[in-house]
Design a protein around this motif. Structure first.
Motif, short mmCIF file in Angstrom:
data_model
loop_
_atom_site.label_atom_id
_atom_site.label_comp_id
_atom_site.label_asym_id
_atom_site.label_seq_id
_atom_site.Cartn_x
_atom_site.Cartn_y
_atom_site.Cartn_z
N THR A 118 0.85 -1.20 0.00
CA THR A 118 0.00 0.00 0.00
C THR A 118 0.88 1.24 0.00
OG1 THR A 118 -1.58 -1.26 1.29
CG2 THR A 118 -1.93 1.10 1.23
N LEU A 119 1.95 1.22 0.79
CA LEU A 119 2.83 2.38 0.86
C LEU A 119 3.59 2.57 -0.45
CD1 LEU A 119 4.08 1.99 4.54
CD2 LEU A 119 2.28 3.50 3.67
N LEU A 120 3.93 1.45 -1.09
CA LEU A 120 4.61 1.56 -2.39
C LEU A 120 3.68 2.24 -3.41
CD1 LEU A 120 6.91 -0.88 -4.11
CD2 LEU A 120 4.89 -0.27 -5.38
N LEU A 121 2.41 1.83 -3.41
CA LEU A 121 1.47 2.45 -4.36
C LEU A 121 1.25 3.92 -3.99
CD1 LEU A 121 -1.27 -0.32 -4.92
CD2 LEU A 121 0.81 0.10 -6.20
N ALA A 122 1.14 4.19 -2.67
CA ALA A 122 0.91 5.57 -2.23
C ALA A 122 2.08 6.46 -2.67
CB ALA A 122 0.75 5.61 -0.71
N ASN A 123 3.26 5.89 -2.63
CA ASN A 123 4.47 6.64 -2.99
C ASN A 123 4.45 7.12 -4.45
OD1 ASN A 123 6.86 7.69 -2.07
ND2 ASN A 123 8.05 6.02 -2.97
N LEU A 124 3.75 6.35 -5.28
CA LEU A 124 3.67 6.73 -6.70
C LEU A 124 3.02 8.09 -6.88
CD1 LEU A 124 2.33 3.38 -8.24
CD2 LEU A 124 4.61 4.36 -8.55
N PHE A 125 2.16 8.44 -5.91
CA PHE A 125 1.43 9.70 -6.04
C PHE A 125 2.06 10.83 -5.22
CE2 PHE A 125 -1.60 6.25 -6.71
CZ PHE A 125 -2.09 6.59 -7.95
N SER A 126 3.24 10.56 -4.65
CA SER A 126 3.80 11.53 -3.71
C SER A 126 4.50 12.71 -4.40
CB SER A 126 4.79 10.83 -2.77
OG SER A 126 5.86 10.33 -3.54
N ARG A 127 4.70 12.59 -5.71
CA ARG A 127 5.35 13.70 -6.42
C ARG A 127 4.40 14.28 -7.46
NH1 ARG A 127 10.21 10.59 -8.22
NH2 ARG A 127 10.34 12.20 -9.79
N PRO A 128 3.66 15.33 -7.05
CA PRO A 128 2.63 15.88 -7.94
C PRO A 128 3.20 16.33 -9.27
CG PRO A 128 2.51 16.88 -5.75
CD PRO A 128 3.73 16.01 -5.76
N GLU A 129 4.49 16.69 -9.31
CA GLU A 129 5.05 17.17 -10.58
C GLU A 129 5.10 16.07 -11.65
OE1 GLU A 129 6.69 16.86 -7.76
OE2 GLU A 129 8.56 15.77 -8.11
N ARG A 130 4.98 14.81 -11.21
CA ARG A 130 5.00 13.71 -12.19
C ARG A 130 3.64 13.53 -12.86
NH1 ARG A 130 6.40 8.14 -10.32
NH2 ARG A 130 6.66 7.77 -12.52
N LEU A 131 2.62 14.16 -12.28
CA LEU A 131 1.27 13.92 -12.79
C LEU A 131 0.97 14.77 -14.03
CD1 LEU A 131 -0.73 13.89 -9.43
CD2 LEU A 131 0.10 11.94 -10.73
N GLU A 132 0.33 14.15 -15.00
CA GLU A 132 -0.16 14.85 -16.19
C GLU A 132 -1.26 15.83 -15.74
OE1 GLU A 132 -1.21 16.07 -19.69
OE2 GLU A 132 0.48 14.67 -19.53
N PRO A 133 -1.10 17.15 -16.01
CA PRO A 133 -2.06 18.12 -15.46
C PRO A 133 -3.51 17.85 -15.84
CG PRO A 133 -0.19 19.23 -16.47
CD PRO A 133 -0.02 17.79 -16.78
N SER A 134 -3.75 17.27 -17.03
CA SER A 134 -5.15 17.05 -17.42
C SER A 134 -5.67 15.68 -16.94
CB SER A 134 -5.28 17.13 -18.94
OG SER A 134 -4.46 16.12 -19.50
N GLY A 135 -4.81 14.88 -16.31
CA GLY A 135 -5.22 13.55 -15.84
C GLY A 135 -6.13 13.63 -14.62
N PHE A 136 -6.77 12.53 -14.33
CA PHE A 136 -7.77 12.53 -13.25
C PHE A 136 -7.13 12.75 -11.87
CE2 PHE A 136 -11.02 10.08 -10.64
CZ PHE A 136 -11.92 11.14 -10.62
N ALA A 137 -5.94 12.20 -11.64
CA ALA A 137 -5.30 12.36 -10.32
C ALA A 137 -5.00 13.83 -10.04
CB ALA A 137 -4.03 11.52 -10.25
N ALA A 138 -4.45 14.53 -11.04
CA ALA A 138 -4.11 15.95 -10.85
C ALA A 138 -5.39 16.77 -10.63
CB ALA A 138 -3.35 16.48 -12.06
N ARG A 139 -6.45 16.42 -11.37
CA ARG A 139 -7.70 17.17 -11.19
C ARG A 139 -8.29 16.92 -9.80
NH1 ARG A 139 -11.66 15.55 -14.96
NH2 ARG A 139 -10.35 13.93 -15.80
N LEU A 140 -8.17 15.68 -9.33
CA LEU A 140 -8.68 15.36 -7.99
C LEU A 140 -7.95 16.14 -6.90
CD1 LEU A 140 -9.17 11.50 -7.70
CD2 LEU A 140 -10.90 13.25 -7.46
N MET A 141 -6.67 16.33 -7.12
CA MET A 141 -5.85 17.02 -6.10
C MET A 141 -6.32 18.43 -5.84
SD MET A 141 -1.94 15.97 -6.53
CE MET A 141 -1.45 14.34 -5.98
#
Ligand code: HEM
Length: 378
Positions: A164-187
């Motif tokens: 779970t922590l490994l998966l959570a870590n994937l989202f720990s760097r917002p600069e990696r997220l595509e701005p139009s993607g759903f994760a960035a919009r959720l943030m």
């Protein structure tokens, strides 16, 4: 309704269609069930606190009033419009994956096809550039093993926490997220902006839910059709639709076989006394074979008009990824029909080529599904 002392530290099991549907929709039962799992590992609880903190916030485990608004927010990523936008990408990546399968000789459809497609699709949906990797697969397996273990050991729980922590870590760097993607919009939205852990919990859940179940739906669908050569021929000749096949796979061999709830307050049900916090297991797989609900329930009959039953649940927690996962499985069957019409299962007696089912009681899936495109080996 039966009491099973051996299941998950003791649980009531509902398996008739009408009972399971009632359980999924009843306000007398709570979706908050994770505390009990971790509490049974009482003395180690502190070592599992980070796991509990993330896991217990996931949409799947919330009741009202928290559940509804969060679900509305997450459902935006799975709207008809969002699905239509993803469709070309899904078709392209499935097509590429199927074309890349070995031309001849046995290959494992799980490791060579089914397991990477859902990760690539979730990566596209969330706008997170992740590539399928052994670490991601192991993480998903570890969480699935924890959820599926009737009595998780400390080792299993700690492995799930790591995952779970490994998966959570994937989202720990917002600069990696595509701005139009759903994760960035959720943030950028409430309630996730004010509580980053809450957002991470949802993203981890989506990644896990999207991967484990879709991998299984793809594999179970291929197996269901290819293990029945006459059906595969009907499909290849265009007399059967992939959508009808996937629908019947969901009913008869759905990836999620069971879910759970906890009793909110002491109550009577079917002449039995249920106590507050008792675990109630809802057996979706058995409900979907209930002869009171389905004609010839054990028969694989894609033409039936009775739907997928409870494969995606029912009521407030009904799966939000249903359209997405169906799209992926349908795309795979259609691409195999086009590019591998000679697909066959490898008979189990061929050396080292045995297919095997997973032993997890919650998820119906294959560990390996050995196929070949050489003619008529079955
Ligand atoms: C064949 C594939 C799938 C199956 C069989 C499946 C099954 C289910 C079931 C049975 C539930 C309800 C559980 C309950 O009421 O306790 C559920 C909920 C959920 N599923 Fe799926 N699922 C699948 C694919 C997906 C995918 C691809 C995603 C997202 C990427 C997803 C995300 C969710 C979420 C977020 C919930 C919780 C909804 C809520 O609590 O309101 N699922 N799923």
């Amino acid at each position: 309704m039966e009491w099973h002392p051996d299941l998950y530290g003791g649980a009531w099991l509902l398996h008739r269609y009408s009972d399971v549907e009632w359980g999924l929709r009843s306000p007398l039962l709570s979706a908050r069930r994770t505390g009990g799992w971790v509490k049974r590992l009482e003395d180690r609880q502190r070592r599992l606190s980070r796991f509990q903190a993330l896991f217990s916030r996931a949409l799947l485990f919330l009741d009202e009033p928290e559940h509804g608004p969060l679900r509305d927010l997450l459902a935006l990523g799975f709207s008809a419009e969002a699905m239509a936008g993803l469709r070309p990408q899904i078709h392209q990546l499935v097509e590429d994956a199927v074309i890349g399968l070995p031309e001849a000789g046995p290959f494992d459809l799980v490791s060579q096809l089914a397991q990477d497609i859902p990760i690539r699709v979730m990566s596209a949906l969330l706008g997170l550039p992740i590539e399928p990797s052994p670490a991601l697969r192991e993480a998903s397996d570890a969480i699935a093993e924890f959820i599926g273990s009737p009595s998780p050991t400390e080792e299993i729980a700690l492995a799930a926490q790591e995952a779970t922590l490994l998966l959570a870590n994937l989202f720990s760097r917002p600069e990696r997220l595509e701005p139009s993607g759903f994760a960035a919009r959720l943030m950028k939205t409430e309630p996730t902006r004010s509580d980053p852990l809450n957002l991470t919990a949802q993203l981890v859940m989506l990644l896990f839910a999207g991967h484990e179940t879709t991998r299984a739906l793809i594999t179970n669908s291929v197996w269901a059709v290819v293990s029945r050569p006459a059906l595969w021929q009907e499909f290849v000749s265009g007399r059967l639709e992939a959508a009808a096949l996937v629908k019947e796979v969901l009913r008869l061999d759905g990836p999620v076989q069971m879910t759970g709830r906890r009793v909110k307050h002491d109550m009577q049900l079917g002449g039995r006394s249920l106590h507050s916090a008792d675990l109630v297991l809802l057996h979706l797989g058995r409900a979907n074979r209930d002869p009171e609900r389905f004609l010839r329930p054990d028969e694989f009959w894609p033409q039936r008009a009775e739907g997928v039953g409870l494969a995606f649940g029912s009521g407030p927690h009904m799966c939000i990824g249903a359209a997405l996962t169906r799209m992926e499985a349908i795309a795979v069957l259609e691409a195999l029909r086009t590019h591998r019409p000679g697909l066959r299962l490898v008979p189990s007696q061929v050396n080292g080529a045995a297919s095997s089912r997973s032993a997890n009681p919650v998820y119906s899936s294959f560990k390996r599904l050995m196929c070949t495109t050489e003619p008529a080996t079955l």
